[in-house]
Motif scaffolding. Structure first.
Motif, PDB file in Angstrom:
ATOM      1  N   PHE A   1       0.735  -1.176  -0.295  1.00 55.44           N
ATOM      2  CA  PHE A   1      -0.096   0.022  -0.063  1.00 55.44           C
ATOM      3  C   PHE A   1       1.043   1.277   0.007  1.00 55.44           C
ATOM      4  CE2 PHE A   1      -3.772  -2.597   2.765  1.00 55.44           C
ATOM      5  CZ  PHE A   1      -3.479  -3.118   1.098  1.00 55.44           C
ATOM      6  N   ALA A   2       1.861   1.252   0.321  1.00 57.41           N
ATOM      7  CA  ALA A   2       2.894   2.214   0.423  1.00 57.41           C
ATOM      8  C   ALA A   2       3.708   2.501  -0.792  1.00 57.41           C
ATOM      9  CB  ALA A   2       4.543   2.074   1.829  1.00 57.41           C
ATOM     10  N   ALA A   3       3.720   1.126  -1.821  1.00 51.83           N
ATOM     11  CA  ALA A   3       4.424   1.554  -2.930  1.00 51.83           C
ATOM     12  C   ALA A   3       3.265   1.645  -4.322  1.00 51.83           C
ATOM     13  CB  ALA A   3       4.458  -0.167  -2.966  1.00 51.83           C
ATOM     14  N   TYR A   4       2.474   1.319  -3.649  1.00 56.65           N
ATOM     15  CA  TYR A   4       0.713   2.389  -5.093  1.00 56.65           C
ATOM     16  C   TYR A   4       0.191   3.450  -4.192  1.00 56.65           C
ATOM     17  CZ  TYR A   4       1.759  -1.980  -7.574  1.00 56.65           C
ATOM     18  OH  TYR A   4       2.187  -2.685  -8.543  1.00 56.65           O
ATOM     19  N   GLN A   5      -0.319   4.356  -5.278  1.00 54.58           N
ATOM     20  CA  GLN A   5      -1.063   5.411  -5.312  1.00 54.58           C
ATOM     21  C   GLN A   5      -2.863   4.663  -5.274  1.00 54.58           C
ATOM     22  OE1 GLN A   5       0.186   8.313  -7.771  1.00 54.58           O
ATOM     23  NE2 GLN A   5      -1.208  10.247  -6.786  1.00 54.58           N
ATOM     24  N   THR A   6      -2.819   4.475  -6.099  1.00 57.25           N
ATOM     25  CA  THR A   6      -3.989   4.037  -6.585  1.00 57.25           C
ATOM     26  C   THR A   6      -4.009   2.044  -6.395  1.00 57.25           C
ATOM     27  OG1 THR A   6      -3.957   3.796  -8.716  1.00 57.25           O
ATOM     28  CG2 THR A   6      -5.160   5.604  -6.993  1.00 57.25           C
ATOM     29  N   VAL A   7      -5.206   1.389  -5.242  1.00 64.48           N
ATOM     30  CA  VAL A   7      -5.514   0.024  -6.092  1.00 64.48           C
ATOM     31  C   VAL A   7      -6.728  -0.109  -6.227  1.00 64.48           C
ATOM     32  CG1 VAL A   7      -5.616  -2.004  -4.640  1.00 64.48           C
ATOM     33  CG2 VAL A   7      -3.588  -0.701  -4.072  1.00 64.48           C
TER      34      VAL A   7
END
Length: 148
Positions: free
Chosen positions: A74-80
């Motif tokens: 989640f820290a690596a992705y801006q949106t999921v």
């Protein structure tokens, strides 16, 4: 006024009939939906709260390891964005098995080149064992692998 009062028992009866005929929600599907909503909000504790206290993954990882892994993703992705596909559920009184595919799409953060390293879309096949407890079902075991 008396005509309106005569409608009250009728409307109460219709409401009672509608509530009685309403489909009960599937508790296994509710767990999966809660996990998807939490993941899309990038809420690792929200996902983990749906894992049983003795949760294990196929590699032997526990809830602490799952939580740490989710926080990193989640820290690596801006949106999921996630979508459950091809869900099958096998039920027994004390457990359920859910097999499904998850279509993932997301936008990696533009930090240190993460957006060039991490995939923007993928699909995984999941196999989960869920158990009831403390008023709601939870995931006791899970495995996943890239789908073909």
């Amino acid at each position: 006024m008396s005509r309106a009062l005569n409608l009250v028992p009728f409307l109460a009866g219709v409401l009672a009939l509608c509530l009685a005929c309403r489909e009960k929600a599937d508790p296994v599907r509710e767990v999966l939906d809660r996990m998807v909503r939490a993941a899309q909000a990038r809420d690792a504790p929200g996902v983990v709260e749906n894992l049983a206290g003795d949760f294990r993954d196929a590699g032997g990882g526990d809830t602490a390891e799952a939580s740490a892994t989710l926080r990193r993703y989640f820290a690596a992705y801006q949106t999921v964005n996630l979508r459950i596909e091809d869900l099958t559920i096998e039920r027994a009184p004390e457990a359920a098995r859910a097999r499904f595919r998850v279509a993932f799409s997301g936008r990696a953060r533009k930090l240190g080149g993460l957006d060039r390293l991490l995939p923007s879309a993928s699909t995984y096949a999941f196999d989960m064992r869920l158990v009831p407890g403390a008023g709601r079902w939870k995931v006791a075991w899970a495995s996943w692998q890239p789908a073909e």
